[in-house]
Design a protein around this motif. Structure first.
Motif, PDB file in Angstrom:
ATOM      1  N   VAL A 195     -10.369  -6.878  -8.246  1.00 36.70           N
ATOM      2  CA  VAL A 195     -11.312  -6.476  -7.045  1.00 36.70           C
ATOM      3  C   VAL A 195     -10.943  -5.185  -6.433  1.00 36.70           C
ATOM      4  O   VAL A 195     -11.545  -4.844  -5.577  1.00 36.70           O
ATOM      5  CB  VAL A 195     -11.314  -7.522  -5.958  1.00 36.70           C
ATOM      6  N   GLY A 196      -9.834  -4.570  -6.956  1.00 32.25           N
ATOM      7  CA  GLY A 196      -9.692  -2.941  -6.400  1.00 32.25           C
ATOM      8  C   GLY A 196      -8.939  -2.865  -5.189  1.00 32.25           C
ATOM      9  O   GLY A 196      -8.856  -1.777  -4.637  1.00 32.25           O
ATOM     10  N   LEU A 197      -8.133  -4.012  -4.814  1.00 25.31           N
ATOM     11  CA  LEU A 197      -7.333  -3.627  -3.490  1.00 25.31           C
ATOM     12  C   LEU A 197      -6.089  -3.221  -3.816  1.00 25.31           C
ATOM     13  O   LEU A 197      -5.308  -2.540  -2.771  1.00 25.31           O
ATOM     14  CB  LEU A 197      -6.615  -5.106  -3.136  1.00 25.31           C
ATOM     15  N   VAL A 198      -5.500  -2.801  -4.780  1.00 30.17           N
ATOM     16  CA  VAL A 198      -4.215  -1.939  -5.035  1.00 30.17           C
ATOM     17  C   VAL A 198      -4.567  -0.493  -4.479  1.00 30.17           C
ATOM     18  O   VAL A 198      -3.548  -0.342  -3.457  1.00 30.17           O
ATOM     19  CB  VAL A 198      -3.979  -2.009  -6.501  1.00 30.17           C
ATOM     20  N   PRO A 199      -5.471  -0.014  -4.560  1.00 32.34           N
ATOM     21  CA  PRO A 199      -5.368   1.588  -4.074  1.00 32.34           C
ATOM     22  C   PRO A 199      -5.845   1.344  -2.533  1.00 32.34           C
ATOM     23  O   PRO A 199      -5.370   2.184  -1.693  1.00 32.34           O
ATOM     24  CB  PRO A 199      -6.887   2.169  -4.646  1.00 32.34           C
ATOM     25  N   LEU A 200      -6.348   0.171  -1.995  1.00 30.63           N
ATOM     26  CA  LEU A 200      -6.355   0.235  -0.734  1.00 30.63           C
ATOM     27  C   LEU A 200      -5.013  -0.013  -0.096  1.00 30.63           C
ATOM     28  O   LEU A 200      -4.859   0.604   1.211  1.00 30.63           O
ATOM     29  CB  LEU A 200      -7.518  -1.068  -0.330  1.00 30.63           C
ATOM     30  N   LEU A 201      -4.302  -0.946  -0.637  1.00 23.48           N
ATOM     31  CA  LEU A 201      -2.938  -1.080  -0.293  1.00 23.48           C
ATOM     32  C   LEU A 201      -2.019   0.157  -0.306  1.00 23.48           C
ATOM     33  O   LEU A 201      -1.264   0.247   0.674  1.00 23.48           O
ATOM     34  CB  LEU A 201      -2.265  -2.319  -1.025  1.00 23.48           C
ATOM     35  N   VAL A 202      -2.375   0.830  -1.001  1.00 23.84           N
ATOM     36  CA  VAL A 202      -1.552   2.362  -1.168  1.00 23.84           C
ATOM     37  C   VAL A 202      -1.984   3.237   0.037  1.00 23.84           C
ATOM     38  O   VAL A 202      -1.030   3.707   0.568  1.00 23.84           O
ATOM     39  CB  VAL A 202      -1.745   3.184  -2.452  1.00 23.84           C
ATOM     40  N   ALA A 230       1.606  -4.094   3.328  1.00 24.79           N
ATOM     41  CA  ALA A 230       1.020  -3.453   2.105  1.00 24.79           C
ATOM     42  C   ALA A 230       2.255  -3.263   1.072  1.00 24.79           C
ATOM     43  O   ALA A 230       1.929  -3.462  -0.088  1.00 24.79           O
ATOM     44  CB  ALA A 230       0.463  -2.070   2.675  1.00 24.79           C
ATOM     45  N   ALA A 231       3.690  -2.874   1.499  1.00 25.80           N
ATOM     46  CA  ALA A 231       4.410  -2.614   0.659  1.00 25.80           C
ATOM     47  C   ALA A 231       4.852  -3.944  -0.011  1.00 25.80           C
ATOM     48  O   ALA A 231       5.175  -4.073  -1.105  1.00 25.80           O
ATOM     49  CB  ALA A 231       5.745  -2.033   1.274  1.00 25.80           C
ATOM     50  N   TRP A 232       4.861  -4.771   0.865  1.00 25.50           N
ATOM     51  CA  TRP A 232       5.203  -6.335   0.292  1.00 25.50           C
ATOM     52  C   TRP A 232       4.122  -6.693  -0.763  1.00 25.50           C
ATOM     53  O   TRP A 232       4.625  -7.192  -1.892  1.00 25.50           O
ATOM     54  CB  TRP A 232       5.399  -7.473   1.182  1.00 25.50           C
ATOM     55  N   ALA A 233       2.894  -6.619  -0.279  1.00 24.78           N
ATOM     56  CA  ALA A 233       2.022  -7.103  -1.360  1.00 24.78           C
ATOM     57  C   ALA A 233       1.967  -6.166  -2.667  1.00 24.78           C
ATOM     58  O   ALA A 233       1.904  -6.806  -3.717  1.00 24.78           O
ATOM     59  CB  ALA A 233       0.597  -6.609  -0.627  1.00 24.78           C
ATOM     60  N   LEU A 234       2.414  -4.850  -2.549  1.00 22.50           N
ATOM     61  CA  LEU A 234       2.257  -4.104  -3.782  1.00 22.50           C
ATOM     62  C   LEU A 234       3.655  -4.422  -4.457  1.00 22.50           C
ATOM     63  O   LEU A 234       3.594  -4.278  -5.998  1.00 22.50           O
ATOM     64  CB  LEU A 234       2.476  -2.702  -3.595  1.00 22.50           C
ATOM     65  N   THR A 235       4.759  -4.667  -3.681  1.00 25.05           N
ATOM     66  CA  THR A 235       5.886  -5.182  -4.724  1.00 25.05           C
ATOM     67  C   THR A 235       5.641  -6.407  -5.332  1.00 25.05           C
ATOM     68  O   THR A 235       6.072  -6.567  -6.731  1.00 25.05           O
ATOM     69  CB  THR A 235       7.043  -5.312  -3.628  1.00 25.05           C
TER      70      THR A 235
END
Length: 150
Positions: A16-23, A38-43
């Protein structure tokens, strides 16, 4: 959702394209709690398959994780250390990307602060991340890791 689930919906987050938003949220220096989440989610996303780890890398997260090693918030620092350790352990190419961003001095600074503050969890995380930066074949370029044994 990605930070609290036992089996987080990693692929769905990517699809759904959330990774760039988290960055982008990692750049919110005035909101360290948001950066931490955001860092936790990306981890968690980076801890999935190789393809999922590379989605985090391609989104530009690694330079942000490295930058946040200097955050004033220790929770943000710790989470970014963990993320970098996960990514470094994925492959020699991932390891080399992290090393190319001059990450070792920042990790050593955190290690020294953790030692002085008796922050055992941080000591463990930084040590584990440095160990992942030493793994893999071909081995990393020695000069990039030499400060860790000085």
């Amino acid at each position: 959702l990605v930070s609290i689930e036992v089996n987080p919906p990693i692929q769905e987050i990517i699809d759904v394209g959330l990774v760039p938003l988290l960055v982008e949220l990692l750049k919110a220096d005035d909101l360290p709690k948001l950066q931490f989440e955001a860092a936790w989610a990306l981890t968690n996303v980076a801890s999935g398959t190789s393809k999922q780890t590379f989605a985090v890398i391609k989104s530009g997260a690694v330079p942000q994780f490295v930058r946040l090693l200097a955050s004033k918030d220790t929770h943000v620092q710790d989470q970014c250390v963990w993320a970098l350790g996960n990514i470094a352990g994925e492959s020699p190419q991932c390891r080399d990307l992290i090393l190319s961003l001059n990450t070792v001095p920042a990790l050593l600074t955190l290690l020294e602060k953790a030692k002085n503050n008796n922050a055992v969890s941080t000591l463990r995380n930084v040590t584990w991340t440095i160990s992942n930066l030493c793994r893999g074949k071909p081995p990393p370029i020695f000069s990039s890791l030499a400060p860790t044994i000085a």
